[in-house]
Design a protein around this motif. Structure first.
Motif, short mmCIF file in Angstrom:
data_model
loop_
_atom_site.label_atom_id
_atom_site.label_comp_id
_atom_site.label_asym_id
_atom_site.label_seq_id
_atom_site.Cartn_x
_atom_site.Cartn_y
_atom_site.Cartn_z
N SER A 50 0.82 -1.22 0.00
CA SER A 50 0.00 0.00 0.00
C SER A 50 0.85 1.26 0.00
CB SER A 50 -0.93 0.01 1.22
OG SER A 50 -1.84 -1.05 1.16
N ILE A 51 1.91 1.26 0.78
CA ILE A 51 2.79 2.42 0.87
C ILE A 51 3.67 2.51 -0.38
CG2 ILE A 51 4.67 3.50 2.17
CD1 ILE A 51 3.40 2.13 4.69
N GLY A 52 4.18 1.39 -0.80
CA GLY A 52 4.92 1.33 -2.07
C GLY A 52 6.38 1.70 -2.01
N THR A 53 6.75 2.70 -1.23
CA THR A 53 8.13 3.19 -1.26
C THR A 53 8.91 2.87 0.01
OG1 THR A 53 7.40 5.30 -0.36
CG2 THR A 53 7.52 5.13 -2.76
N ILE A 54 8.35 2.10 0.90
CA ILE A 54 8.99 1.86 2.19
C ILE A 54 9.77 0.54 2.18
CG2 ILE A 54 6.92 0.77 3.17
CD1 ILE A 54 7.69 2.12 5.88
N PRO A 55 11.03 0.58 2.56
CA PRO A 55 11.80 -0.66 2.66
C PRO A 55 11.24 -1.57 3.77
CG PRO A 55 13.25 1.24 2.60
CD PRO A 55 11.86 1.76 2.79
N PHE A 56 11.41 -2.86 3.62
CA PHE A 56 10.92 -3.86 4.57
C PHE A 56 11.38 -3.55 5.98
CE2 PHE A 56 11.09 -7.83 6.90
CZ PHE A 56 9.91 -8.47 6.54
N LYS A 57 12.67 -3.30 6.14
CA LYS A 57 13.24 -3.07 7.48
C LYS A 57 12.69 -1.78 8.10
CE LYS A 57 17.51 -2.83 10.09
NZ LYS A 57 18.96 -2.96 10.08
N THR A 58 12.55 -0.75 7.29
CA THR A 58 12.01 0.52 7.78
C THR A 58 10.57 0.34 8.26
OG1 THR A 58 13.43 1.77 6.29
CG2 THR A 58 11.52 2.93 7.18
N LEU A 59 9.77 -0.41 7.50
CA LEU A 59 8.40 -0.67 7.91
C LEU A 59 8.38 -1.44 9.23
CD1 LEU A 59 5.36 -0.61 7.52
CD2 LEU A 59 5.58 -2.58 6.00
N SER A 60 9.22 -2.45 9.33
CA SER A 60 9.28 -3.24 10.57
C SER A 60 9.63 -2.38 11.77
CB SER A 60 10.31 -4.37 10.43
OG SER A 60 9.93 -5.26 9.42
N LEU A 61 10.63 -1.54 11.63
CA LEU A 61 11.05 -0.67 12.74
C LEU A 61 9.96 0.36 13.09
CD1 LEU A 61 14.79 -0.03 11.76
CD2 LEU A 61 13.92 -1.44 13.64
N THR A 62 9.32 0.91 12.07
CA THR A 62 8.28 1.91 12.31
C THR A 62 7.07 1.27 12.99
OG1 THR A 62 9.04 3.13 10.36
CG2 THR A 62 6.88 3.72 11.23
N LEU A 63 6.71 0.06 12.58
CA LEU A 63 5.61 -0.65 13.23
C LEU A 63 5.93 -0.93 14.70
CD1 LEU A 63 4.61 -3.12 10.38
CD2 LEU A 63 3.19 -1.28 11.31
N LYS A 64 7.18 -1.29 14.98
CA LYS A 64 7.59 -1.53 16.37
C LYS A 64 7.49 -0.25 17.19
CE LYS A 64 10.56 -5.49 15.57
NZ LYS A 64 11.91 -6.02 15.47
N GLU A 65 7.90 0.89 16.62
CA GLU A 65 7.80 2.16 17.32
C GLU A 65 6.34 2.51 17.61
OE1 GLU A 65 9.80 5.21 15.09
OE2 GLU A 65 11.73 4.20 15.22
N LEU A 66 5.49 2.35 16.60
CA LEU A 66 4.07 2.66 16.78
C LEU A 66 3.42 1.75 17.83
CD1 LEU A 66 3.10 3.28 13.05
CD2 LEU A 66 3.09 4.99 14.88
N GLU A 67 3.87 0.50 17.85
CA GLU A 67 3.36 -0.44 18.87
C GLU A 67 3.85 -0.04 20.26
OE1 GLU A 67 3.18 -5.21 19.87
OE2 GLU A 67 4.72 -4.49 18.50
N THR A 68 5.13 0.27 20.37
CA THR A 68 5.71 0.70 21.65
C THR A 68 5.01 1.96 22.17
OG1 THR A 68 7.85 -0.27 21.10
CG2 THR A 68 7.84 1.45 22.79
N ASP A 69 4.67 2.87 21.26
CA ASP A 69 4.00 4.11 21.64
C ASP A 69 2.50 3.92 21.91
OD1 ASP A 69 6.36 5.53 21.43
OD2 ASP A 69 5.98 6.17 19.37
#
Length: 114
Positions: A50-69
């Motif tokens: 859906s996002i299209g331009t996000i690297p796999f690792k960046t998405l994983s890290l961002t999801l972890k941050e959003l979950e932590t928050d």
């Protein structure tokens, strides 16, 4: 900016405004929140497509941050291969009106090239 939002002499990071920015700031956080608000539940690969331009690792890290928050909920299903779904938490859902207002502002203020 409202005086009560960022009082004189108070560091931005110590205000409600600064706190909000710390949660939704970054290149992809608001986009992820948007897609989850539109689709309710999504898997990692669905978000990436859906996002299209996000690297796999960046998405994983961002999801972890959003979950932590506390903005998203990660639900893991015990199966092979592993299945993980993401959705907005109650706190994440409370941000959607803010994102909607930003969208409305953009529609109303976007410059069109003629």
């Amino acid at each position: 900016m409202n005086e009560s939002c960022v009082p004189t002499g108070v560091a931005l990071r110590d205000t409600g405004f600064g706190y909000t920015l710390s949660l939704i700031g970054g290149k992809y956080k608001m986009i992820i929140l948007y897609w989850l608000s539109e689709n309710k539940v999504m898997r990692h690969n669905q978000l990436q497509r859906s996002i299209g331009t996000i690297p796999f690792k960046t998405l994983s890290l961002t999801l972890k941050e959003l979950e932590t928050d506390g903005l998203i909920v990660r639900k893991e299903f015990p199966q092979v291969p592993p299945k993980v779904e993401y959705s907005l938490s109650e706190q994440g859902l409370s941000l959607i009106p803010l994102l909607d207002m930003m969208c409305d502002w953009g529609v109303n203020n976007q410059l069109t090239t003629v």
